[in-house]
Write a protein that holds these residues in place. Sequence first.
Motif, PDB file in Angstrom:
ATOM      1  N   SER A   1       0.972  -1.373   0.167  1.00 52.00           N
ATOM      2  CA  SER A   1      -0.070  -0.055   0.123  1.00 52.00           C
ATOM      3  C   SER A   1       0.779   1.207  -0.026  1.00 52.00           C
ATOM      4  CB  SER A   1      -0.945  -0.069   1.260  1.00 52.00           C
ATOM      5  OG  SER A   1      -1.883  -0.870   1.147  1.00 52.00           O
TER       6      SER A   1
ATOM      7  N   GLN B   1      -3.071   4.064   1.874  1.00 48.10           N
ATOM      8  CA  GLN B   1      -3.140   4.459   0.361  1.00 48.10           C
ATOM      9  C   GLN B   1      -3.747   5.877   0.114  1.00 48.10           C
ATOM     10  OE1 GLN B   1      -5.119   1.534  -2.004  1.00 48.10           O
ATOM     11  NE2 GLN B   1      -4.393  -0.141  -0.951  1.00 48.10           N
TER      12      GLN B   1
ATOM     13  N   SER C   1      -0.418   7.607  -0.273  1.00 49.17           N
ATOM     14  CA  SER C   1       0.451   6.905  -1.025  1.00 49.17           C
ATOM     15  C   SER C   1       0.328   7.984  -2.561  1.00 49.17           C
ATOM     16  CB  SER C   1       0.540   5.678  -1.335  1.00 49.17           C
ATOM     17  OG  SER C   1       0.880   4.875  -0.177  1.00 49.17           O
TER      18      SER C   1
ATOM     19  N   ARG D   1      -2.342   6.755  -5.483  1.00 48.48           N
ATOM     20  CA  ARG D   1      -3.008   5.470  -5.112  1.00 48.48           C
ATOM     21  C   ARG D   1      -4.421   6.378  -4.439  1.00 48.48           C
ATOM     22  NH1 ARG D   1      -0.186   0.990  -3.604  1.00 48.48           N
ATOM     23  NH2 ARG D   1      -2.157   0.183  -3.661  1.00 48.48           N
TER      24      ARG D   1
ATOM     25  N   SER E   1      -7.968   5.472  -1.926  1.00 43.45           N
ATOM     26  CA  SER E   1      -8.628   4.484  -1.092  1.00 43.45           C
ATOM     27  C   SER E   1     -10.210   4.294  -1.438  1.00 43.45           C
ATOM     28  CB  SER E   1      -8.649   5.448   0.593  1.00 43.45           C
ATOM     29  OG  SER E   1      -9.276   4.550   1.311  1.00 43.45           O
TER      30      SER E   1
END
Length: 170
Positions: A38, A126, A129, A132, A134
Amino acid sequence: MSGGRHSSAQRAFPWVAAGRVLFTLALLGCIVFIFSNSMKIGEVSQGSSGRVLALLQGVLRRLGHPALAQRLTDHIVRKLAHFCEYTLEGFLLMLCMRVYTRNYIWHISVPLLGGVLTALVDETIQIYSPGRSSQVTDVWLDSAGVLAGILAALVLMALCGLLFHHCNKE
């Protein structure tokens, strides 16, 4: 009579202790693996998924399923990865519960809660990140994986129990 029971427990303790260490370390390794995936930036994560996709498509083609290989997408691979990671976590959570308590069936909610909490933390990681996102649906998918792992562990433990019970009768 209690001396016999005591010595039997003493003989079993090293195996129980070894099981606790082994399953706990395996569980922690699984969670670290999940979280480390993740933490990868979107581009790196996409590259990993792409390599797995190409590998699976190649396997499907070799097995004579080119149409199925064509239908397999990066999205499906990513969702399968989520499910498989969390199935392993659920399996290890249940085995850990088994080596820490005799009444593991009564405490099945503990591994389930642990898996859901891991999924929530995973999706939160996430958010931070780059590249990325969620998704609540991933928490649901991860939780289903945890449940599948718990059920697989319960089936395995039941089969082992039947096997060892049968062997002890002979």
